[in-house]
Write an enzyme that holds these catalytic residues in place. Sequence first.
Site, PDB file in Angstrom:
ATOM      1  N   TYR A 100      -8.098  -4.701  -0.823  1.00 50.66           N
ATOM      2  CA  TYR A 100      -9.791  -4.305  -0.562  1.00 50.66           C
ATOM      3  C   TYR A 100     -10.587  -3.891  -1.890  1.00 50.66           C
ATOM      4  O   TYR A 100      -9.658  -3.634  -2.930  1.00 50.66           O
ATOM      5  CB  TYR A 100      -9.965  -3.102   0.507  1.00 50.66           C
ATOM      6  CG  TYR A 100      -8.887  -1.812   0.171  1.00 50.66           C
ATOM      7  CD1 TYR A 100      -7.775  -1.852   0.540  1.00 50.66           C
ATOM      8  CD2 TYR A 100      -9.369  -0.951  -0.634  1.00 50.66           C
ATOM      9  CE1 TYR A 100      -6.901  -0.822   0.289  1.00 50.66           C
ATOM     10  CE2 TYR A 100      -8.499   0.060  -1.198  1.00 50.66           C
ATOM     11  CZ  TYR A 100      -7.154   0.142  -0.655  1.00 50.66           C
ATOM     12  OH  TYR A 100      -6.163   1.425  -0.936  1.00 50.66           O
TER      13      TYR A 100
ATOM     14  N   LYS B 225      -7.392   6.833  -1.644  1.00 51.11           N
ATOM     15  CA  LYS B 225      -8.483   7.257  -0.893  1.00 51.11           C
ATOM     16  C   LYS B 225      -8.308   8.151   0.396  1.00 51.11           C
ATOM     17  O   LYS B 225      -9.123   8.679   0.917  1.00 51.11           O
ATOM     18  CB  LYS B 225      -9.467   6.032  -0.214  1.00 51.11           C
ATOM     19  CG  LYS B 225      -9.977   5.236  -1.550  1.00 51.11           C
ATOM     20  CD  LYS B 225     -10.728   3.857  -0.521  1.00 51.11           C
ATOM     21  CE  LYS B 225     -11.232   3.058  -1.843  1.00 51.11           C
ATOM     22  NZ  LYS B 225     -11.940   3.421  -2.813  1.00 51.11           N
ATOM     23  N   SER B 226      -6.849   8.405   0.404  1.00 48.65           N
ATOM     24  CA  SER B 226      -6.359   8.865   1.528  1.00 48.65           C
ATOM     25  C   SER B 226      -6.913  10.530   1.543  1.00 48.65           C
ATOM     26  O   SER B 226      -7.188  11.016   2.769  1.00 48.65           O
ATOM     27  CB  SER B 226      -4.888   8.976   1.671  1.00 48.65           C
ATOM     28  OG  SER B 226      -4.477   7.600   1.770  1.00 48.65           O
TER      29      SER B 226
ATOM     30  N   LYS C 198       7.812   3.479   0.229  1.00 48.25           N
ATOM     31  CA  LYS C 198       7.804   3.387   1.529  1.00 48.25           C
ATOM     32  C   LYS C 198       9.301   3.282   1.954  1.00 48.25           C
ATOM     33  O   LYS C 198       9.386   3.747   3.071  1.00 48.25           O
ATOM     34  CB  LYS C 198       6.882   2.255   1.992  1.00 48.25           C
ATOM     35  CG  LYS C 198       5.562   2.508   1.865  1.00 48.25           C
ATOM     36  CD  LYS C 198       4.428   1.367   2.528  1.00 48.25           C
ATOM     37  CE  LYS C 198       2.952   1.817   2.019  1.00 48.25           C
ATOM     38  NZ  LYS C 198       2.239   0.830   2.800  1.00 48.25           N
TER      39      LYS C 198
ATOM     40  N   GLY D 193       6.167 -10.219   1.939  1.00 48.65           N
ATOM     41  CA  GLY D 193       6.510  -8.735   1.617  1.00 48.65           C
ATOM     42  C   GLY D 193       6.424  -7.638   2.513  1.00 48.65           C
ATOM     43  O   GLY D 193       6.408  -7.937   3.619  1.00 48.65           O
ATOM     44  N   GLY D 194       6.386  -6.482   2.063  1.00 50.41           N
ATOM     45  CA  GLY D 194       6.327  -5.358   2.768  1.00 50.41           C
ATOM     46  C   GLY D 194       5.031  -5.254   3.712  1.00 50.41           C
ATOM     47  O   GLY D 194       5.301  -4.804   4.840  1.00 50.41           O
TER      48      GLY D 194
ATOM     49  N   MET E 231      -6.062  -8.450   3.141  1.00 53.74           N
ATOM     50  CA  MET E 231      -5.469  -6.979   3.004  1.00 53.74           C
ATOM     51  C   MET E 231      -5.847  -6.221   1.845  1.00 53.74           C
ATOM     52  O   MET E 231      -5.907  -5.101   1.893  1.00 53.74           O
ATOM     53  CB  MET E 231      -3.919  -7.152   3.125  1.00 53.74           C
ATOM     54  CG  MET E 231      -3.500  -7.087   4.675  1.00 53.74           C
ATOM     55  SD  MET E 231      -1.875  -6.636   4.760  1.00 53.74           S
ATOM     56  CE  MET E 231      -1.402  -7.324   6.202  1.00 53.74           C
TER      57      MET E 231
ATOM     58  N   ASP F 294       0.683   1.154   9.477  1.00 55.13           N
ATOM     59  CA  ASP F 294       0.219  -0.104   8.676  1.00 55.13           C
ATOM     60  C   ASP F 294      -0.243  -1.048   9.834  1.00 55.13           C
ATOM     61  O   ASP F 294      -1.486  -1.526   9.873  1.00 55.13           O
ATOM     62  CB  ASP F 294       0.717  -0.582   7.795  1.00 55.13           C
ATOM     63  CG  ASP F 294       0.450   0.414   6.369  1.00 55.13           C
ATOM     64  OD1 ASP F 294       0.002   1.066   6.299  1.00 55.13           O
ATOM     65  OD2 ASP F 294       1.547   0.065   5.275  1.00 55.13           O
TER      66      ASP F 294
HETATM   67  P1  NDP Z   1       4.921  -6.778  -1.999  1.00 59.95           P
HETATM   68  O1  NDP Z   1       4.953  -6.855  -3.393  1.00 59.95           O
HETATM   69  O2  NDP Z   1       6.129  -6.386  -1.084  1.00 59.95           O
HETATM   70  O3  NDP Z   1       4.853  -8.562  -1.628  1.00 59.95           O
HETATM   71  C1  NDP Z   1       3.958  -9.482  -2.276  1.00 59.95           C
HETATM   72  C2  NDP Z   1       3.743 -10.792  -1.677  1.00 59.95           C
HETATM   73  O4  NDP Z   1       2.668 -11.362  -2.377  1.00 59.95           O
HETATM   74  C3  NDP Z   1       4.980 -11.553  -1.491  1.00 59.95           C
HETATM   75  O5  NDP Z   1       4.845 -12.194  -0.491  1.00 59.95           O
HETATM   76  C4  NDP Z   1       4.525 -12.586  -2.952  1.00 59.95           C
HETATM   77  O6  NDP Z   1       5.227 -13.966  -2.540  1.00 59.95           O
HETATM   78  C5  NDP Z   1       3.043 -12.749  -2.641  1.00 59.95           C
HETATM   79  N1  NDP Z   1       2.292 -13.056  -3.892  1.00 59.95           N
HETATM   80  C6  NDP Z   1       2.239 -12.332  -5.040  1.00 59.95           C
HETATM   81  N2  NDP Z   1       1.539 -13.016  -6.046  1.00 59.95           N
HETATM   82  C7  NDP Z   1       1.385 -14.049  -5.401  1.00 59.95           C
HETATM   83  C8  NDP Z   1       0.528 -15.274  -5.961  1.00 59.95           C
HETATM   84  N3  NDP Z   1       0.220 -15.301  -7.138  1.00 59.95           N
HETATM   85  N4  NDP Z   1       0.585 -16.398  -5.214  1.00 59.95           N
HETATM   86  C9  NDP Z   1       1.076 -16.290  -4.012  1.00 59.95           C
HETATM   87  N5  NDP Z   1       1.756 -15.435  -3.347  1.00 59.95           N
HETATM   88  C10 NDP Z   1       1.967 -14.379  -4.182  1.00 59.95           C
HETATM   89  O7  NDP Z   1       3.500  -6.404  -1.674  1.00 59.95           O
HETATM   90  P2  NDP Z   1       2.931  -5.650  -0.168  1.00 59.95           P
HETATM   91  O8  NDP Z   1       3.605  -6.729   0.708  1.00 59.95           O
HETATM   92  O9  NDP Z   1       3.496  -4.259  -0.390  1.00 59.95           O
HETATM   93  O10 NDP Z   1       1.445  -5.686  -0.453  1.00 59.95           O
HETATM   94  C11 NDP Z   1       0.828  -7.046  -0.321  1.00 59.95           C
HETATM   95  C12 NDP Z   1      -0.573  -6.669  -0.326  1.00 59.95           C
HETATM   96  O11 NDP Z   1      -1.064  -6.018   0.561  1.00 59.95           O
HETATM   97  C13 NDP Z   1      -1.070  -5.673  -1.515  1.00 59.95           C
HETATM   98  O12 NDP Z   1      -2.133  -6.243  -2.479  1.00 59.95           O
HETATM   99  C14 NDP Z   1      -1.532  -4.597  -1.025  1.00 59.95           C
HETATM  100  O13 NDP Z   1      -2.669  -4.006  -1.962  1.00 59.95           O
HETATM  101  C15 NDP Z   1      -2.099  -4.782   0.332  1.00 59.95           C
HETATM  102  N6  NDP Z   1      -1.937  -3.819   1.261  1.00 59.95           N
HETATM  103  C16 NDP Z   1      -3.050  -3.345   1.981  1.00 59.95           C
HETATM  104  C17 NDP Z   1      -2.964  -2.295   2.930  1.00 59.95           C
HETATM  105  C18 NDP Z   1      -4.311  -1.845   3.488  1.00 59.95           C
HETATM  106  O14 NDP Z   1      -4.236  -0.799   4.173  1.00 59.95           O
HETATM  107  N7  NDP Z   1      -5.472  -2.551   3.351  1.00 59.95           N
HETATM  108  C19 NDP Z   1      -1.742  -1.938   3.340  1.00 59.95           C
HETATM  109  C20 NDP Z   1      -0.733  -2.458   2.636  1.00 59.95           C
HETATM  110  C21 NDP Z   1      -0.788  -3.313   1.816  1.00 59.95           C
HETATM  111  P3  NDP Z   1       6.788 -14.172  -3.004  1.00 59.95           P
HETATM  112  O15 NDP Z   1       7.451 -13.588  -2.195  1.00 59.95           O
HETATM  113  O16 NDP Z   1       6.770 -15.501  -3.344  1.00 59.95           O
HETATM  114  O17 NDP Z   1       6.832 -13.341  -4.581  1.00 59.95           O
END
Ligand code: NDP
Length: 277
Positions: free
Chosen positions: A226, A16-17, A69, A132-133, A224, A105
């Site tokens: 959407y 959407k950017s 990133k 995560g990130g 987070m 972010d």
């Molecule tokens: P990463 O892949 O780096 O991390 C994913 C995280 O989610 C990890 O902590 C992982 O846990 C956890 N996870 C994944 N699946 C499950 C599950 N079934 N049950 C429990 N924990 C789970 O992703 P990001 O950190 O980059 O992104 C996370 C979310 O944030 C994404 O959905 C992304 O769309 C959203 N986001 C939104 C933004 C916005 O502007 N609104 C900006 C950036 C991100 P584990 O370590 O155990 O694998």
Amino acid sequence: MTDRYAVFGNPVGHSKSPRIHALFAAQTGQDLSYQAVLAVKDGFPAALQAFIAAAGGPAGGANVTLPFKEEAFRLATRRTPRAEAAGAVNTLSFEAGAISGDNTDGAGLVQDLKNNLGCDPAGRRILLLGAGGAARGVILPLLLENPAELVITNRSEEAAARLALEFSRLPGCAVAVKPDASSFPGLAGRAFDLVINATSAGLSGAVLPLPDSIFAPGCVAYEMVYGRQTPFMDQAHAAGARVGDGLGMLVEQAAEAFFVWRGVRPQTAPVLAALKE
Ligand code: NDP
């Protein structure tokens, strides 16, 4: 000449950017173009250099989304403290002989909480789900708002512990970042004023095994993800929390990037409303 900007990602067609920045540019009268660039998995540096070198106007900067990133972090020749803390860069600015890397972010999340959801993190007990990130990127901006506490819980407990340890060593950080050692079900009996879901569980509709007790009276629950109703949002709503999704964070992080590039802060409310239509 029109300054050129772009978002790089893979996939990027859904982004959407371009629409958000076109609305910001129209609103503020800034002369710029903004396009989406699909880079192949190993081709991000080459795609970025091609964009900078292309004729047709000066390249001003770029946003970077998944999965580039961390690579953008390494490519940046200098980085802001919030980019250093995040370990990732989502905003690049091109200057003569230099590429500046920033991460907007976390600022986007804080702005969305404060401006659009009426939720000031100051003094709140915050629970951050995920390690995560996205989680990493919001920790420093949240800490700078002086919450009462910040607890990190993740499916993989080691990842939460590593992240908490890393941020607990921040110089000048008054708030101790604590990992919850027992993962989601172990939160039973604990209560928080702000619960932020930074996991990607909602993308697959996965249910996090969270006890309802985490949502204190008056709690704000922030998802987070959407563009969809997730099980986390359903549970938080049923438990009486006020629920927000990540669309506002997306718009606010874009506004912060626009400010970094142009020195002008656009109004986000009309853009958020346009995207929700
Ligand atoms: P990463 O892949 O780096 O991390 C994913 C995280 O989610 C990890 O902590 C992982 O846990 C956890 N996870 C994944 N699946 C499950 C599950 N079934 N049950 C429990 N924990 C789970 O992703 P990001 O950190 O980059 O992104 C996370 C979310 O944030 C994404 O959905 C992304 O769309 C959203 N986001 C939104 C933004 C916005 O502007 N609104 C900006 C950036 C991100 P584990 O370590 O155990 O694998």
